[in-house]
Design an enzyme around this catalytic site. Structure first.
Site, short mmCIF file in Angstrom:
data_model
loop_
_atom_site.label_atom_id
_atom_site.label_comp_id
_atom_site.label_asym_id
_atom_site.label_seq_id
_atom_site.Cartn_x
_atom_site.Cartn_y
_atom_site.Cartn_z
N GLY A 86 0.84 -1.20 0.00
CA GLY A 86 0.00 0.00 0.00
C GLY A 86 0.87 1.24 0.00
N CYS A 87 0.40 2.30 0.61
CA CYS A 87 1.12 3.58 0.62
C CYS A 87 2.56 3.40 1.08
CB CYS A 87 0.39 4.56 1.53
SG CYS A 87 1.28 6.11 1.75
#
Length: 217
Positions: free
Chosen positions: A51-52
């Site tokens: 993810g991020c």
């Protein structure tokens, strides 16, 4: 006489400056080369999509034996992906963190353990509040030993939870590209914005729901 003499002194001064610049450039090149060799040394690299990428640097940065973390993009065919294109889903890349580490001080298995405890492995093409294939979870292996270790760790997670795990395992294959400078060490450079994003995205609450006291590594 003043004109030619003055020009002569100027020429000699200019020549001296050019010569000094050349010597400094050569010296800098030697230093850079030595630094690169030192960095290469016995260090290894691991690449993870969780993810991020802002949120994937901190758990690795705190580990003894980790030399550096670099936010970037991997897994897509585009040769020069930009953040704007990646987050728009136009390049096929995932946001990743590449970890440079010393295998004499920390094992790849330990990095895998920390990776799993910082992701939600049960969702497809998203992590927490971020959605799209660019936020998929993946382990990008750099050699056969990493591939075998990654596959074994995935099997352990499947066995532990007795459910399908959507995290991919694929070759890094030279697809890694560092992200723009303003993304590097974002959690250190912009701590308030980082903490607000992480909280509002529900990352920690979901990790605790999955991993309990092991959340975050």
């Amino acid at each position: 006489m003043r004109g030619p003499l003055y020009r002569g002194r100027t020429d000699r001064t200019l020549f001296g400056r050019l010569l000094l610049g050349m010597l400094l450039a050569v010296s800098a090149g030697v230093v850079t080369s030595q630094a690169e060799e030192a960095d290469a040394g016995d260090h290894a690299r691991a690449t993870f999509a969780g993810g991020c990428f802002w949120c994937m640097e901190p758990p690795f940065d705190k580990l003894d034996g980790v030399i550096a973390t670099t936010s970037g993009y991997a897994g897509g065919p585009e040769p020069d992906p930009t953040y704007r294109d990646v987050v728009a889903g136009r390049t096929g890349h995932a946001e990743v963190v590449q970890v440079t580490f010393d295998p004499a001080r920390i094992s790849y298995d330990e990095l895998l353990r920390v990776f799993w405890r910082n992701i939600d492995p049960f969702v497809v093409d998203r992590q927490f509040c971020d959605r799209g294939a660019q936020y998929r979870t993946a382990i990008f292996y750099h050699d056969d030993a990493q591939r075998v270790a990654a596959e074994a760790s995935l099997a352990e997670v499947v066995a532990r939870f007795d459910r399908a795990v959507e995290t991919e395992i694929e070759a890094e294959g030279g697809t890694f590209h560092p992200a723009e400078a303003y993304h590097q060490d974002y959690y250190l450079e912009n701590p308030l914005r980082y903490r607000y994003y992480r909280f509002s995205c529900g990352r920690d609450s979901r990790l605790e729901e999955i991993w309990g006291d092991e959340a975050g590594g």
